[in-house]
Design a protein around this motif. Structure first.
Motif, PDB file in Angstrom:
ATOM      1  N   UNK A   6      36.183  30.841  36.596  1.00  0.00           N
ATOM      2  CA  UNK A   6      37.517  30.245  36.577  1.00  0.00           C
ATOM      3  C   UNK A   6      38.134  30.361  35.179  1.00  0.00           C
ATOM      4  N   UNK A   7      37.335  30.132  34.148  1.00  0.00           N
ATOM      5  CA  UNK A   7      37.801  30.255  32.763  1.00  0.00           C
ATOM      6  C   UNK A   7      38.143  31.710  32.440  1.00  0.00           C
ATOM      7  N   UNK A   8      37.338  32.643  32.928  1.00  0.00           N
ATOM      8  CA  UNK A   8      37.601  34.062  32.689  1.00  0.00           C
ATOM      9  C   UNK A   8      38.945  34.474  33.282  1.00  0.00           C
ATOM     10  N   UNK A   9      39.208  34.047  34.510  1.00  0.00           N
ATOM     11  CA  UNK A   9      40.482  34.371  35.150  1.00  0.00           C
ATOM     12  C   UNK A   9      41.633  33.772  34.347  1.00  0.00           C
ATOM     13  N   UNK A  10      41.484  32.533  33.893  1.00  0.00           N
ATOM     14  CA  UNK A  10      42.540  31.887  33.095  1.00  0.00           C
ATOM     15  C   UNK A  10      42.776  32.642  31.797  1.00  0.00           C
ATOM     16  N   UNK A  39      36.619  38.586  40.647  1.00  0.00           N
ATOM     17  CA  UNK A  39      36.080  37.604  39.697  1.00  0.00           C
ATOM     18  C   UNK A  39      35.819  36.229  40.304  1.00  0.00           C
ATOM     19  N   UNK A  40      36.643  35.839  41.270  1.00  0.00           N
ATOM     20  CA  UNK A  40      36.453  34.548  41.944  1.00  0.00           C
ATOM     21  C   UNK A  40      36.710  34.727  43.431  1.00  0.00           C
ATOM     22  N   UNK A  41      36.351  33.718  44.205  1.00  0.00           N
ATOM     23  CA  UNK A  41      36.614  33.744  45.646  1.00  0.00           C
ATOM     24  C   UNK A  41      38.022  33.214  45.891  1.00  0.00           C
ATOM     25  N   UNK A 178      48.980  34.700  39.589  1.00  0.00           N
ATOM     26  CA  UNK A 178      48.964  33.408  38.892  1.00  0.00           C
ATOM     27  C   UNK A 178      49.302  32.265  39.847  1.00  0.00           C
ATOM     28  N   UNK A 179      50.251  32.479  40.747  1.00  0.00           N
ATOM     29  CA  UNK A 179      50.577  31.447  41.743  1.00  0.00           C
ATOM     30  C   UNK A 179      49.363  31.113  42.601  1.00  0.00           C
TER      31      UNK A 179
END
Length: 188
Positions: A6-10, A39-41, A178-179
């Motif tokens: 989650x931090x990586x995506x942010x 990177x995330x689900x 981002x949304x």
């Protein structure tokens, strides 16, 4: 959702919203952005995959820096200002009350955003990067507070404007991703 993913995506999204595409900071993040669907689900993986395809097509566009400048730095009228105070404060000016509340929030929690640029801290990309920093420090409740009290209060208006811009398909797709990301965060 995995905290580090989650931090990586942010961080990746934040960097692309804050720095120009040809900057030294963004260049190593191009590959993670083009594969952000892995990177995330995601709640809507097919939508994110479609946006990644658009990003892949547009990333080689030589006008990306110019598009970034038009959208976020302003050359004449700025069609999509990336600062929260523009959307939250009555007079729609930078450095308004909402910016001051966010600055106090950052100071209260010992967060220093030293980017070498002199601009308000309530810039969309900077806020995402601050969120990532809090996650990495395992300050989950403060990270949620940042999202709920300082970012989600205006980001939907901003991202909707960006999604509907007629300057850049790249940034239209970035806005959709981002949304979807913020939608996931709002359910945490």
């Amino acid at each position: 959702m995995d905290k580090l993913a989650c931090a990586t995506v942010a961080k990746v999204l934040g960097a692309f919203f804050y720095y120009s595409p040809n900057s030294q900071i963004v260049q190593p993040l191009i590959n993670p952005l083009l594969h952000i669907d892995k990177l995330i689900d995601w709640q809507n993986p097919s939508l994110i995959s479609q946006q990644c395809q658009t990003l892949m097509t547009e990333i080689s566009n030589t006008d990306l820096d110019y598009q970034f400048s038009l959208l976020f730095e302003g050359q004449g009228d700025m069609p999509v200002p990336p600062w929260g105070s523009v959307y939250l404060d009555q007079e729609q000016l930078l450095m308004g009350e909402s910016q001051e509340r966010y600055r106090q929030f950052l100071q209260q929690h010992g967060i220093t955003l030293n980017t070498g640029m002199n601009e308000p801290e309530d810039q969309f990309g900077l806020m995402l990067m601050a969120f990532a920093l809090l996650l990495e420090k395992n300050q989950i409740s403060i990270a949620k507070q940042l999202i709920n009290e300082h970012l989600l209060t205006w980001s939907s208006n901003y991202l909707e404007c960006l999604k509907n811009n007629d300057i850049s398909q790249f940034y239209q797709s970035l806005a959709v991703i981002a949304q979807q990301y913020l939608l996931m965060l709002s359910t945490l």
